[in-house]
Design an enzyme around this catalytic site. Structure first.
Site: not given
Length: 212
Positions: A16, A88
């Site tokens: 990202h 994550e």
């Protein structure tokens, strides 16, 4: 022995975009932050790379920063599926703290973490073993996917661990790989194993700056 000529699948790993100056050098896992202006620029720069790939299966972490990256890079017409296992790791009480802050607040835990034991759990967060387990599950689904190309828009820790998984490396080796925001890495996969063909590619980001 693995042969590059037998590669049957491309796995394209996209980290990202940037979260902004205030979060650089900090541990951001489950904290659901949006992209900063620079992160949105990086996501837009990815469009030229990802837009040329046809017929790919596109997976994305459920966290906002990954979803924004995918949406900007793919455009409003782009279709992607959320895979919860691509989120994550959860740093627990250490979320959004710098290493210096963590070391000062909890030196004993940091010392244990440095040894990377499988049973280490971030205080109030996720264990290394649980993280490895869900990344292995995601890797299995990716390897079994009938698509010839799979794109995963996800996070630095996830990408590093996926690389270790497919290259047959121990999880402690994940620190060897530098994966920056907005970068592209790629693995050629045959069965359950792969070969790293691209790592931390950010050329598209600099090209977009020159074009601007």
């Amino acid at each position: 022995m693995f042969s590059g000529e037998r590669v049957t699948k491309r796995l394209i790993l996209v980290r990202h975009g940037d979260l902004g100056e205030g979060y650089r050098g900090r541990y951001v896992g489950r904290t659901d932050l949006p992209l900063a202006a620079e992160g949105r620029r990086q996501a837009a720069a990815l469009a030229g790379k990802l837009g040329r790939i046809e017929g790919a299966r596109i997976l994305c972490s459920p966290l906002l920063r990954a979803r924004e990256t995918a949406r900007i890079a793919l455009g409003e017409e782009g279709v992607f599926a959320i895979d919860d296992d691509l989120r994550e790791i959860d740093f627990g009480r250490w979320e959004t703290m710098s290493f210096a802050q963590i070391a000062a607040a909890d030196p004993a835990a940091v010392e244990r973490w440095a040894a990377l034991p499988e049973d280490f759990t971030f205080p109030g967060g996720e264990s290394i073993d649980a993280f490895r387990g869900r990344i292995a599950a995601a890797a299995g689904r990716i390897a079994a996917d009938p698509a010839g190309t799979v794109i995963a828009v996800t996070h630095g820790g996830v990408i590093r661990l996926l690389i270790c998984h497919f290259l047959g490396l121990g999880h402690r080796r994940y620190l060897l790989f530098d994966v920056r925001p907005g970068s592209i890495s790629e693995i050629g996969i045959e069965g359950e194993r792969g070969i790293l063909t691209r790592l931390n590619d950010r050329c598209h980001l600099f090209n977009s700056l020159m074009e601007g």
